[in-house]
Design a protein around this motif. Structure first.
Motif, short mmCIF file in Angstrom:
data_model
loop_
_atom_site.label_atom_id
_atom_site.label_comp_id
_atom_site.label_asym_id
_atom_site.label_seq_id
_atom_site.Cartn_x
_atom_site.Cartn_y
_atom_site.Cartn_z
N CYS A 27 -14.12 -21.33 40.88
CA CYS A 27 -15.18 -20.51 41.49
C CYS A 27 -16.45 -20.66 40.67
O CYS A 27 -16.41 -20.83 39.44
N HIS A 72 -19.07 -11.30 46.75
CA HIS A 72 -18.99 -10.12 45.87
C HIS A 72 -19.90 -9.05 46.45
O HIS A 72 -21.12 -9.18 46.39
N ASP A 96 -7.83 -10.38 39.56
CA ASP A 96 -8.75 -10.54 38.43
C ASP A 96 -8.61 -9.32 37.52
O ASP A 96 -8.36 -8.21 38.00
N HIS A 127 -13.39 -4.24 43.55
CA HIS A 127 -13.74 -4.87 42.27
C HIS A 127 -13.42 -3.91 41.12
O HIS A 127 -12.79 -2.87 41.32
N HIS A 128 -13.84 -4.27 39.90
CA HIS A 128 -13.47 -3.48 38.72
C HIS A 128 -13.96 -2.03 38.80
O HIS A 128 -13.39 -1.15 38.14
N TYR A 178 -14.05 -19.66 29.72
CA TYR A 178 -12.91 -19.01 30.37
C TYR A 178 -11.80 -20.00 30.71
O TYR A 178 -10.79 -19.64 31.29
N ARG A 192 -10.16 -3.32 27.56
CA ARG A 192 -11.22 -3.72 26.63
C ARG A 192 -12.60 -3.43 27.22
O ARG A 192 -13.57 -3.33 26.48
N THR A 193 -12.68 -3.37 28.55
CA THR A 193 -13.98 -3.17 29.20
C THR A 193 -14.03 -1.78 29.83
O THR A 193 -13.00 -1.09 29.93
N GLU A 245 -12.59 -20.39 36.43
CA GLU A 245 -13.83 -19.63 36.60
C GLU A 245 -14.99 -20.37 35.96
O GLU A 245 -14.96 -20.65 34.76
N TRP A 289 -7.02 -10.04 31.83
CA TRP A 289 -7.50 -10.20 30.45
C TRP A 289 -8.01 -8.90 29.85
O TRP A 289 -8.35 -8.85 28.68
N GLU A 335 -22.18 -7.10 39.55
CA GLU A 335 -20.99 -6.27 39.77
C GLU A 335 -20.46 -5.60 38.50
O GLU A 335 -19.59 -4.74 38.57
N TRP A 360 -6.32 -12.76 45.47
CA TRP A 360 -6.99 -13.35 44.29
C TRP A 360 -7.17 -12.23 43.26
O TRP A 360 -8.08 -11.42 43.37
O1 H79 Z 1 -15.54 -11.18 39.79
C1 H79 Z 1 -16.31 -11.99 38.94
C2 H79 Z 1 -16.54 -11.33 37.62
O2 H79 Z 1 -16.96 -10.00 37.78
C3 H79 Z 1 -15.20 -11.41 36.96
N1 H79 Z 1 -14.59 -12.60 37.55
C4 H79 Z 1 -15.52 -13.18 38.46
C5 H79 Z 1 -14.85 -13.95 39.56
C6 H79 Z 1 -15.33 -11.62 35.53
N2 H79 Z 1 -16.40 -11.43 34.83
N3 H79 Z 1 -16.18 -11.74 33.59
N4 H79 Z 1 -14.95 -12.13 33.53
C7 H79 Z 1 -14.39 -12.07 34.71
C8 H79 Z 1 -14.31 -12.57 32.34
C9 H79 Z 1 -14.70 -11.61 31.33
C10 H79 Z 1 -14.32 -11.83 30.12
C11 H79 Z 1 -14.78 -10.93 29.14
FE1 H79 Z 1 -13.72 -10.31 27.63
C12 H79 Z 1 -14.72 -9.55 29.18
C13 H79 Z 1 -15.44 -11.34 28.00
C14 H79 Z 1 -15.70 -10.18 27.27
C15 H79 Z 1 -15.25 -9.08 28.01
C16 H79 Z 1 -11.84 -11.09 27.84
C17 H79 Z 1 -11.76 -9.72 27.75
C18 H79 Z 1 -12.42 -11.58 26.71
C19 H79 Z 1 -12.66 -10.46 25.91
C20 H79 Z 1 -12.28 -9.34 26.57
#
Ligand code: H79
Length: 431
Positions: free
Chosen positions: A276, A46, A205, A105-106, A263, A165-166, A252, A208, A57, A203
């Motif tokens: 991972c 990352h 991501d 990344h995001h 997760y 959502r984020t 995850e 969700w 991140e 891969w």
């Molecule tokens: O890249 C790494 C992280 O940055 C990314 N995946 C790994 C490999 C990651 N971080 N968190 N997550 C993935 C899952 C996040 C889930 C959540 Fe939600 C976001 C919990 C709260 C906000 C999902 C979406 C559940 C509620 C909203």
């Protein structure tokens, strides 16, 4: 007219649906799946402009950073000690067979020379070097396979619509332009699969991030990937059972079948599996996070994954200066030393005949069943191997015979002392 349009739309839809349901992996894809299974161990990287903030991140969202302010990080990104070959050599020394690198990344920043946004490593930073190109060349040189992480969600672009959502505190207003964002992603993915080939896996991501039922257009995107590189394995970290068109199933922060991080818990499919996990607590570099897992714990995780028929993708978050943290390099070196001795009981194996237990796991290759004893407080171990005949039992490390008795129910191993190695491996040869 309206009726004709409706019929046209319906037939287009059914073509799409049929196509998605009809996914038949190409022979080279099936081959790549088996090769992936054999590899057992990869390193996740990352790295992005967020590493400069040294908060992981997710800093942009977690700290509600304005997207225009955040973007200014790019003009200060100059990882003066980045050396792709050094990375790949350290990774290869760990015994890992592949790298999964965060191409985007995001936060929406692209770590390669993309034509579809200036917000990238070559155009937006003084470093001006195509990090992905250097990495892919080093991978080819040292025989390491390359996988690419690609975020579906984006906290920067205003055509990532609707807002997920984020990333709601980054100050963006998004517009109803999903189509341009979708095309942007497909253009970028095409670029990745064309200019940096071969890519063994993509891969994804972020699925969700949107409400359930949101149409990400995955069937077309997956079909495009398989058209460009039929062997490319598609993974999606959606935390669900695999969707049509995916080639591997990923987890995850948990082993398949476990759900301590929240997760997982999804059904386990017949596809190749990968989980991972972080080496400390974060994916991206976090300056205060020195909470590294011990080498024995990391080896146990790798072995417990193998016993569940899964690969381990172990994460390292490089520093803003381009170096891998010394603590991570040291752990990789020690895992590699262990793999030098025990690799045969891990690489190329599949989950063994005895299901995972608290004391450890089994792995299987041909007529060999490897019993990995990780945590046993006893001098005896019963293995329910009914229907199997054991020909011989030896301690893998020194080839000394291990006492055993066998009946219809299974095999009882008996040790002179409680097994105390990090992983005490008994090699059973089956008839
Ligand atoms: O890249 C790494 C992280 O940055 C990314 N995946 C790994 C490999 C990651 N971080 N968190 N997550 C993935 C899952 C996040 C889930 C959540 Fe939600 C976001 C919990 C709260 C906000 C999902 C979406 C559940 C509620 C909203």
């Amino acid at each position: 007219m309206r009726k004709h349009v409706a019929i046209l739309l319906l037939s287009l839809l059914s073509v799409t649906v049929v196509r998605a349901q009809d996914y038949v992996p190409a022979p080279e894809n099936l081959e790549a799946r088996e090769e992936f299974r054999d590899d057992k161990f990869g390193i996740f990287i990352h790295w992005g402009i967020y590493s400069m903030l040294a908060q992981g991140e997710w800093a942009m969202t977690n700290l509600n950073l304005n997207y225009k302010e955040y973007a200014k990080l790019a003009s200060g990104f100059y990882p003066s000690r980045f050396n792709a070959e050094e990375w790949v050599k350290a990774i290869a020394a760990s015994g890992a067979k592949y790298i999964c690198f965060t191409s985007r990344h995001h936060d929406g920043f692209s770590m390669w020379d993309t034509d579809y946004s200036d917000y990238n490593i070559v155009d937006a930073t003084p470093f001006k070097r195509d990090i992905l190109k250097e990495l892919s060349e080093a991978c080819q040189k040292y025989g390491i396979k390359l996988h690419l992480y690609y975020s579906h969600l984006d906290w920067y672009r205003d055509d990532y619509y609707p807002l997920g959502r984020t990333g709601r505190g980054t100050g963006r207003t998004t517009h109803g332009e999903w189509k341009t964002y979708y095309e942007f992603m497909n253009n970028q993915i095409t670029e990745l699969l064309t200019n940096y080939a071969p890519i063994r896996a993509i891969w994804f991501d972020g699925w969700w991030d949107q409400q359930p039922g949101f149409d990400w257009g995955l069937p077309e995107q997956y079909a495009m990937i398989h058209r460009l590189q039929p062997a490319c394995l598609i993974a999606n970290n959606h935390h669900q059972a695999p969707f049509e068109g995916e080639d591997i199933q990923i987890f995850e922060r948990d082993l398949p079948g476990e759900n301590t991080a929240g997760y997982s818990g999804q059904d386990i499919s017949a596809l190749p599996l990968e989980t991972c996990q972080t080496m400390n607590g974060m994916w991206g570099y976090k300056i205060t996070d020195q909470d590294y897992k011990s080498v024995p714990d990391l080896i146990h995780y790798l072995v417990r994954a193998a016993g569940r028929n899964a690969n381990l993708l172990l994460n390292v978050g490089p520093q803003p200066n381009g170096e891998l943290p010394a603590a991570a390099v040291e752990r990789m070196r020690q895992i590699g030393e262990w793999m030098q001795v025990y690799g045969e009981t891990v690489y190329g194996t599949r989950g063994g005949d005895v299901p995972p237990r608290d004391w450890g796991v089994t792995t299987r290759k041909g007529d060999k069943l490897y019993v990995h004893i990780l945590d046993l407080q006893d001098k005896g171990l019963f293995l329910p191997l009914s229907g199997q005949k054991v020909k011989s039992a030896v301690c893998f490390k020194d080839r000394r015979p291990v006492k055993f008795t066998q009946d219809k129910q299974g095999v009882l191993l008996e040790f002179d002392a409680v097994p105390a190695d990090v992983d005490y491996v008994v090699e059973l040869t089956l008839k």
